[in-house]
Write an enzyme that holds these catalytic residues in place. Structure first.
Site, PDB file in Angstrom:
ATOM      1  N   ASP A 365     -11.308  53.983 -62.288  1.00 43.89           N
ATOM      2  CA  ASP A 365     -11.347  55.324 -61.723  1.00 43.89           C
ATOM      3  C   ASP A 365     -10.810  55.239 -60.298  1.00 43.89           C
ATOM      4  O   ASP A 365     -10.729  54.157 -59.713  1.00 43.89           O
ATOM      5  CB  ASP A 365     -12.788  55.839 -61.738  1.00 43.89           C
ATOM      6  CG  ASP A 365     -12.861  57.332 -61.442  1.00 43.89           C
ATOM      7  OD1 ASP A 365     -11.806  57.983 -61.421  1.00 43.89           O
ATOM      8  OD2 ASP A 365     -13.977  57.833 -61.230  1.00 43.89           O
ATOM      9  N   ASP A 695     -18.618  55.927 -64.187  1.00 50.90           N
ATOM     10  CA  ASP A 695     -19.842  56.285 -63.475  1.00 50.90           C
ATOM     11  C   ASP A 695     -20.611  57.403 -64.167  1.00 50.90           C
ATOM     12  O   ASP A 695     -21.833  57.398 -64.204  1.00 50.90           O
ATOM     13  CB  ASP A 695     -19.546  56.685 -62.015  1.00 50.90           C
ATOM     14  CG  ASP A 695     -18.479  57.771 -61.908  1.00 50.90           C
ATOM     15  OD1 ASP A 695     -18.066  58.315 -62.955  1.00 50.90           O
ATOM     16  OD2 ASP A 695     -18.064  58.083 -60.776  1.00 50.90           O
ATOM     17  N   ASP A 699     -18.472  58.793 -69.372  1.00 51.11           N
ATOM     18  CA  ASP A 699     -17.682  57.562 -69.337  1.00 51.11           C
ATOM     19  C   ASP A 699     -18.296  56.468 -70.210  1.00 51.11           C
ATOM     20  O   ASP A 699     -17.638  55.475 -70.523  1.00 51.11           O
ATOM     21  CB  ASP A 699     -17.587  57.023 -67.892  1.00 51.11           C
ATOM     22  CG  ASP A 699     -16.777  57.940 -66.994  1.00 51.11           C
ATOM     23  OD1 ASP A 699     -15.899  58.645 -67.522  1.00 51.11           O
ATOM     24  OD2 ASP A 699     -17.026  57.958 -65.777  1.00 51.11           O
TER      25      ASP A 699
END
Length: 982
Positions: A365, A695, A699
């Site tokens: 990310d 997070d 996900d």
């Protein structure tokens, strides 16, 4: 463990019977019964007292294995059984000898030294194994403490994070999206709360939760006002009074199954077991061949010959297989994982270390991992213009200025519009800014992006005009919605309701029909939309993250009166999350903000190091494509000018096109969680070993599916942490690369001590086998002698293993980096730990070790090739004792030289020769113990040794050093071959 049932309340302050069902009682009554104030929670002192009374919030597990049992388990090994058989054989032999000779007569020993020494070595090996196991367990326990799940609770009037095990009955737990419910409890407040209860009830769809009391007892899956331990929040927020912890929860009723689980065997441990098995079988075959050779060549002339031969065969088998291998492997992995934890990479399972060194793609990310996650609002774009907000970080210190610091002239309409925009953003917000306990810095609670709006509003006091608004409901942000709204009541205006919203500008614009310009509201035109979207592109190209703000007065004191909102006859609105399209319509656009999150300065070097190691870095983010491409270019993930692919573009591709795209494209923007999962699957189809960071709760599937799931330790949800194999305590991409490097070093060290142990043990096997086969040629067997003459005694072989296997091998397991581990391509998971090249090295060193040992023995035996003339005056028995002492000592020193040589397969041992102080300490201890065996009289008797002179010591060390010389020559050849291939 005692405590309140999850279905019934323990009476603490009167008013309720102890068997009351909390789902059938008002939440205020539940709070009264548990003696807790919903607004402030328990005090720290009361929580501590309840923890002592009710015990930790943990499920019962199997009782710990007693220390004595752990010690005895060290003897549960087929090789130990062989040694015990050898002990029995030796003891029988001693009794037979004693029965044919008077006590103290020549040839009869006063004590069974062989049996005593074998038993002592067995016990000492067990003690070492036990201590190593305890050390490994302590390292793993320390790791478990670092990865312990946490829960947000209200204590002393403040929301704080505590270990889940410290949650007690009466605690007020604060739930948010992605949290794992840590105990059973009664809901007291909620906002669009939905909880996945499939693990408990089998219900596949998340269940909506409301705090209203039930009118009758319901089945577990229908208790809408109760939450249960082990379930997870998929949407919304809520507050819960804990009614049951530990074994007194619903999941506690089925906890007995947990005690029946067994530890998984890692792939590495399986391969080690396979290697030991193959090696053991091979050596047993050699042992049988030795017995046959002894019977044919020498003949068995007495019972002692048979016993000596059996002892030799058993010792030969034991010498070949490193008894402490499993314990050393576990300790090395545990210590390595503990080292990673000190550098903020918390690996949850030892087996993941093996996978870490094999990673070929890292999917990361952007926000907080590749960037600093110190979100700061720098720009506010309104219909009348653009302003800047000064100040960095989370301290609310700054001011509003014109672009590039210019003054805002007079009654600039952009000023008022910016105030309105930031006020809306701070209202539609779950973040919190507060002073630290020390009072010297500001700390945030919640998402940094949200808190940046709160900080910006406080900098220019935009929040002052809206202090009278109080939230009454929430439509939470989700990855699919890409927006978040709240309904707030204006307590100063006939208690009228309004909607305040923020979200991705392109998404939020779709729900806006009006725009606020210079204090006036007018229809939003197509031209307005294009201008706003063009501004989004401009800000995104400058690496700003954009968030739009909008609002709508509902002009009604009750949600049930809002046109289109569905309510029951009593005026109660059903799940508001399902009515978002009705509430979030006809919004008034106020403006948008540009939020900057600068890249971490250290990440660019880490990306470059990953590329050098053959690891590709892929950025996957929900941000704008231009923002993603700009940051990725700055970090070296892509070249300037390269574009990002969006989730919308990915949806339009076939699987073949998708795989072709993922093989080349390294930046993905505006993606949903399902896209992350598809990208991971695609990369894995291409035989990549994929590390995936995450997070949020959405996900978790991609994190769990990847080969190395990496959860964010700071911003990560509990659900994601549970799905991951590694947690980043600092949310930093560089930590992933550092963990990969450490994983490769650990794996290299495992190969080092395997090379050392196996080559040393193979050297022992070849020495004994060669000594038997060439006994006459070397002078071990004299023409006039009868019976079996053993090259080395069983006790000597066992002592060598004890002396050289444990400490040096363990020291090599924590060796500093010797080779350039990041200068080679990732190891494939199906590559053998011990490959053909390593087996060649093992056998080569084993042969050299046997040759120098047999030469040293030959030099002290008359009738050999290299006979030392000084031994001619000695009898054959005396010669054999001295020759065995020589061979015994040469083998010890050869293995110590081998420890130095085995630190690298290609690099010279003299590079960084003294970098591993632990190894030199282990070598020093081994030498000292060997000297004792040679010069202490009672040890001479026990191990069949005799003191050596100065010349003999020079011969021992000189011959043993040939192992290091031969290894260096082999490395020179291998380096030349590698250079030619390159």
């Amino acid at each position: 463990m005692t405590g309140p049932s999850s279905n019934h309340i323990v009476q603490r302050s009167g008013g309720l019977p102890t068997d009351s069902d909390p789902s059938l009682i008002e939440s205020t009554e539940v709070a009264q019964a548990l003696d807790v104030d919903i607004a402030t929670g328990l005090s720290s002192d009361e929580a501590k007292r309840r923890l002592e009374e009710f015990g930790a919030n943990e499920l019962a597990s199997a009782p710990p294995v007693p220390k004595w049992k752990k010690f005895l388990e060290q003897f549960k090994d087929p090789l130990v059984y062989l040694l015990l058989a050898a002990t029995l054989i030796s003891l029988v032999a001693w009794f037979i000898e004693r029965s044919h000779a008077q006590a103290g007569a020549e040839g009869a020993e006063a004590l069974p030294f062989d049996s005593i020494v074998i038993v002592l070595i067995l016990v000492l090996n067990a003690v070492l194994g036990y201590l190593q196991e305890v050390k490994a367990e302590k390292a793993v326990d320390a790791l478990a403490q670092m990865t312990a799940p946490q829960t947000s609770v209200l204590r002393d009037g403040r929301v704080t994070r505590i270990n889940t095990s410290d949650v007690v009955p009466g605690d007020v737990v604060v739930l948010g999206e992605g949290d794992t419910v840590s105990a059973d409890g009664r809901l007291v407040a909620s906002a669009s709360l939905r909880i996945a209860e499939a693990s408990l009830t089998g219900e596949s769809v998340p269940v909506g939760k409301r705090p209203d009391k039930l009118d009758s007892a319901k089945a577990l899956g229908d208790r809408a006002n109760m939450v249960f331990n082990g379930t997870s929040v998929t949407q919304g927020t809520g507050r819960v009074i804990v009614t049951g912890t530990g074994m007194n929860t619903q999941v506690g009723k089925i906890a007995d199954m947990l005690s029946q689980t067994e530890d998984d065997t890692t792939p590495l441990q399986k391969e080690m077991a396979h290697v030991s098995k193959v090696l053991g079988i091979a050596v047993c075959i050699i042992a049988v061949l030795v017995l046959v050779a002894l019977a044919v060549m020498e003949g068995f002339h007495s019972t002692q010959d048979v016993i000596d031969s059996l002892l030799l065969a058993v010792s030969l088998a034991v010498a070949a297989v490193p008894e402490g291998l499993a314990a050393i492997l576990t300790v090395v992995l545990a210590l390595g994982v503990q080292r990673m934890a000190q550098h903020h990479a918390i690996v949850k399972k030892l087996s993941s270390v093996e996978t870490l060194g094999s990673a070929s793609v890292i999917c990361s990310d952007k926000t907080g991992t590749l960037t600093r996650n110190e979100m700061t609002v720098e720009r506010v774009l309104t219909p009348s213009g653009q302003v800047e907000i000064t100040g960095t970080g989370y301290a609310p210190v700054g001011q509003m200025t014109g672009i590039n610091g210019g003054d805002l002239q007079g009654d600039n309409p952009a000023r008022a519009e910016a105030m309105l925009t930031l006020a809306v953003g701070s209202l539609a917000n779950d973040g919190e800014l507060r002073k630290s306990d020390a009072g010297d810095k500001w700390e945030i609670v919640g998402d940094p992006t949200e808190v940046s709006l709160v900080v910006a509003a406080r900098k220019i006091r935009a929040n002052k005009a809206y202090e009278n608004f109080q939230r009454v409901a929430e439509l939470p942000f989700t990855s699919e919605r890409k927006r978040m709204s709240i309904i707030a009541e204006d307590r100063s205006d006939a208690r009228r309701l309004s909607v305040f919203a923020k979200g991705a500008p392109d998404v939020l614009l779709g729900y806006c029909s009006r725009i606020s310009v210079n204090g006036q509201v007018r229809p939003l035109t197509e031209g307005d939309r294009q201008t706003i979207l063009q501004s989004v592109e401009e800000l995104s190209s400058q690496a700003y993250r954009t968030l739009g703000q909008a609002y709508r007065p509902l002009n009604t004191p009750s949600l049930s009166e809002v046109p289109g909102v569905q309510a029951n006859a009593a005026g109660q609105v059903r799940d508001i999350a399902e009515q978002s399209e009705v509430i979030e319509k006809d919004l008034i656009w106020t403006g948008m903000v540009g939020i900057i999150d600068p890249p971490r300065t250290e990440v660019r070097d880490s990306v470059a190091e990953a590329h050098r190691a053959g690891i590709r870095t892929v950025m996957i983010t929900g941000d704008h494509p231009l923002t993603a491409a700009r940051i990725a270019s700055d970090l070296g993930i892509i070249k300037p000018g390269d574009e990002a692919r969006t989730g919308e573009e990915l949806d339009a591709m076939s699987q073949e096109e998708f795989d072709k795209t993922t093989s080349k494209i390294s930046v993905y923007a505006r993606v949903a969680p399902e896209h992350k999962l598809k990208i991971v699957d695609s990369l894995q189809r291409q035989q990549n070993i994929v590390a995936m960071t995450g997070d949020g709760v959405n996900d978790a599937p991609a994190v769990k599916t990847s080969d190395i799931g990496v959860a964010m330790g700071i911003t990560g949800t509990e659900v994601t942490k549970e799905s991951a194999k590694m947690i980043l305590a600092d949310d930093n991409f560089s930590t992933i690369v550092a963990a990969v490097r450490e994983g490769r070093v650990i794996f290299d060290n495992i190969r080092k001590f395997l090379r050392y142990l196996l080559s040393s043990n193979v050297g022992e096997v070849f020495t004994v086998f060669g000594g038997v086969m060439l006994a006459g040629f070397l002078g071990i067997t004299q023409p006039e002698s009868q019976g079996v003459t053993l090259p080395l005694l069983a006790t000597q072989l066992l002592w060598i293993n004890l002396l050289t296997d444990a400490a040096p091998a363990l020291a090599m397991g924590i060796d500093p980096q010797t080779d350039d581990v990041m200068g080679r391509s990732p190891r494939r998971l199906n590559d053998r730990v011990i490959d053909k090249s390593m087996w060649g090295d093992i056998i080569f060193i084993g042969i050299i070790m046997a040759i120098v040992t047999l030469i040293g023995m030959d030099m002290h035996l008359s009738g050999g090739l290299f006979t030392d003339r000084s031994v001619a005056a000695l009898g054959h028995e005396e010669q054999m004792v001295e020759a065995r002492t020589m061979g015994f000592t040469i083998l010890v020193f050869a293995q110590l030289f081998n420890a130095v040589a085995s630190r690298s397969a290609l690099q010279s041992a003299f590079v960084g020769l003294f970098s591993n102080k632990w190894l030199w300490g282990a070598i020093g201890i081994s030498i000292a113990l060997q000297v004792l065996v040679i010069y202490v009289p009672f040890l001479n008797t026990a191990f069949g040794t005799t003191p050596l002179g100065a010349l003999a010591w020079f011969e021992c060390i000189g011959l043993a050093a040939f192992v290091l010389v031969a290894s260096e020559l082999r490395k020179v050849v291998l380096r030349a071959i590698e250079k030619r291939r390159a």
